[in-house]
Design a protein around this motif. Sequence first.
Motif, short mmCIF file in Angstrom:
data_model
loop_
_atom_site.label_atom_id
_atom_site.label_comp_id
_atom_site.label_asym_id
_atom_site.label_seq_id
_atom_site.Cartn_x
_atom_site.Cartn_y
_atom_site.Cartn_z
N VAL A 194 89.97 119.06 31.88
CA VAL A 194 89.51 118.49 30.50
C VAL A 194 90.53 117.80 30.13
CG1 VAL A 194 87.78 120.44 29.88
CG2 VAL A 194 90.16 120.52 29.23
N CYS A 195 89.95 116.55 29.67
CA CYS A 195 91.03 115.37 29.17
C CYS A 195 91.37 115.73 27.51
CB CYS A 195 90.44 114.30 29.01
SG CYS A 195 89.64 113.60 30.81
N VAL A 196 92.61 116.48 27.61
CA VAL A 196 93.27 116.77 26.32
C VAL A 196 94.85 116.87 26.45
CG1 VAL A 196 93.62 119.01 24.74
CG2 VAL A 196 91.33 118.50 25.97
N HIS A 197 95.45 116.20 25.32
CA HIS A 197 97.09 116.00 25.45
C HIS A 197 97.50 117.32 25.10
CE1 HIS A 197 100.79 115.08 23.80
NE2 HIS A 197 100.89 113.91 24.60
N ASP A 198 97.32 117.70 24.12
CA ASP A 198 97.96 118.84 23.47
C ASP A 198 97.79 120.20 24.27
OD1 ASP A 198 98.54 117.04 21.72
OD2 ASP A 198 97.94 117.97 19.84
N ARG A 199 98.70 121.06 24.11
CA ARG A 199 98.70 122.39 24.79
C ARG A 199 97.43 123.26 24.06
NH1 ARG A 199 101.24 127.20 23.52
NH2 ARG A 199 101.50 128.69 25.09
N ARG A 200 97.05 123.03 22.66
CA ARG A 200 96.54 123.97 22.02
C ARG A 200 95.29 122.84 21.49
NH1 ARG A 200 98.78 128.64 20.20
NH2 ARG A 200 97.12 128.70 18.57
N LEU A 232 87.04 115.81 33.23
CA LEU A 232 87.65 114.64 34.18
C LEU A 232 86.39 114.30 35.04
CD1 LEU A 232 89.93 112.81 35.13
CD2 LEU A 232 90.38 114.90 37.01
N ASN A 233 85.58 115.18 35.33
CA ASN A 233 84.49 114.66 36.19
C ASN A 233 83.57 113.75 35.76
OD1 ASN A 233 85.65 116.19 38.41
ND2 ASN A 233 83.76 117.59 38.37
N ARG A 234 83.49 114.02 34.26
CA ARG A 234 82.67 113.02 33.66
C ARG A 234 83.23 111.77 33.36
NH1 ARG A 234 80.69 113.92 27.28
NH2 ARG A 234 78.57 112.37 27.20
N LEU A 235 84.65 111.55 33.04
CA LEU A 235 85.29 110.50 32.75
C LEU A 235 85.30 109.68 34.24
CD1 LEU A 235 87.02 108.54 31.39
CD2 LEU A 235 88.88 109.93 31.81
N LEU A 236 85.27 110.35 35.22
CA LEU A 236 85.52 109.76 36.52
C LEU A 236 84.17 108.95 37.09
CD1 LEU A 236 87.86 111.98 38.80
CD2 LEU A 236 88.39 109.91 37.94
N ASP A 237 82.94 109.66 36.57
CA ASP A 237 81.89 109.41 36.78
C ASP A 237 81.56 108.11 36.11
OD1 ASP A 237 79.06 109.67 37.93
OD2 ASP A 237 78.45 109.83 35.58
N SER A 238 82.13 108.05 34.62
CA SER A 238 81.96 106.75 33.95
C SER A 238 82.48 105.68 34.55
CB SER A 238 82.09 107.12 32.45
OG SER A 238 82.15 106.06 31.53
N LEU A 239 83.62 106.07 34.73
CA LEU A 239 84.72 104.86 35.56
C LEU A 239 84.15 104.29 36.83
CD1 LEU A 239 88.23 106.60 35.21
CD2 LEU A 239 87.61 104.15 34.55
#
Length: 276
Positions: free
Chosen positions: A60-66, A117-124
């Motif tokens: 998943v596309c998330v920066h923070d650990r929490r 990430l899969n959804r982002l790559l699909d959009s890209l």
Amino acid sequence: MAGPYLGEKRETGGRPRVIAHRGASAMQPEHTLAAYTTAFDLGVDGIECDVRLTADHHLVCVHDRRANRTSNGKGVISTLELAHLEGLDWASWKELDDGSANEQADSDPGRGRILTLNRLLDSLTSQRQELLTLIETKHPTRYGGLVERQLVTALREFGLTTGDLPQLPHVRVMSFSLMALVRMRGLAPQVPLVHLVAQSAPRLSWDGSLPTGINIVGLDMRIVRRSSAIVRAHQRRGHEVYVWTVNEPEDVERCVELGVDVMISDRPSDVMALLG
């Protein structure tokens, strides 16, 4: 600071490329699909994202650990399953530039959905452009090398492990962890790697050296402000130089003067306007 007109072409091939940091994250909630589609509409040269593994091993596309800062939930991402994370609101926390809360998530529930990430790559890939796509794997994590293995699986599914191809995203994998980059080199040797260097790095190398097989350095803007020497050192060795996070006009001008290759910005629209 005196300097050139920011839109003029450099002898090295033109202006620095402008990359949307976590999407157009000043305009939309970071790491949401809306942040990335907004960036596409702006005409950016590429996008940047961070990836973490969930408890059931989805990237998943998330920066923070929490989850606390960028959602209405709590807890460590690596201990939560995707189904739980998809039940959280990842958009309404964001205060927009006009000072209002992000109310669009109420009318469009998908807007506040966590981005895989899969959804982002699909959009890209649907953009059919050679967008520079910077993917940072976050370490340390309880899953260690599984992060890179899952990343390579996802990239392979979209045909993104065999080098830069026409009408497909041009992927670069980034990390502060040298071990993570070594793993990526073994798993997908044709995917270029970026060694990230933070201001707080205890043994910051100023001679421009990089680990074997890595030809791109990612520098914290605070390092570049402190001294241009490290940029020049890497350029002398033929390395590409990526700089984050470039938001202020004086930082844009400094990067242009130094001839860096990539500027990663929360405000890509503003940066592109400065570049003319």
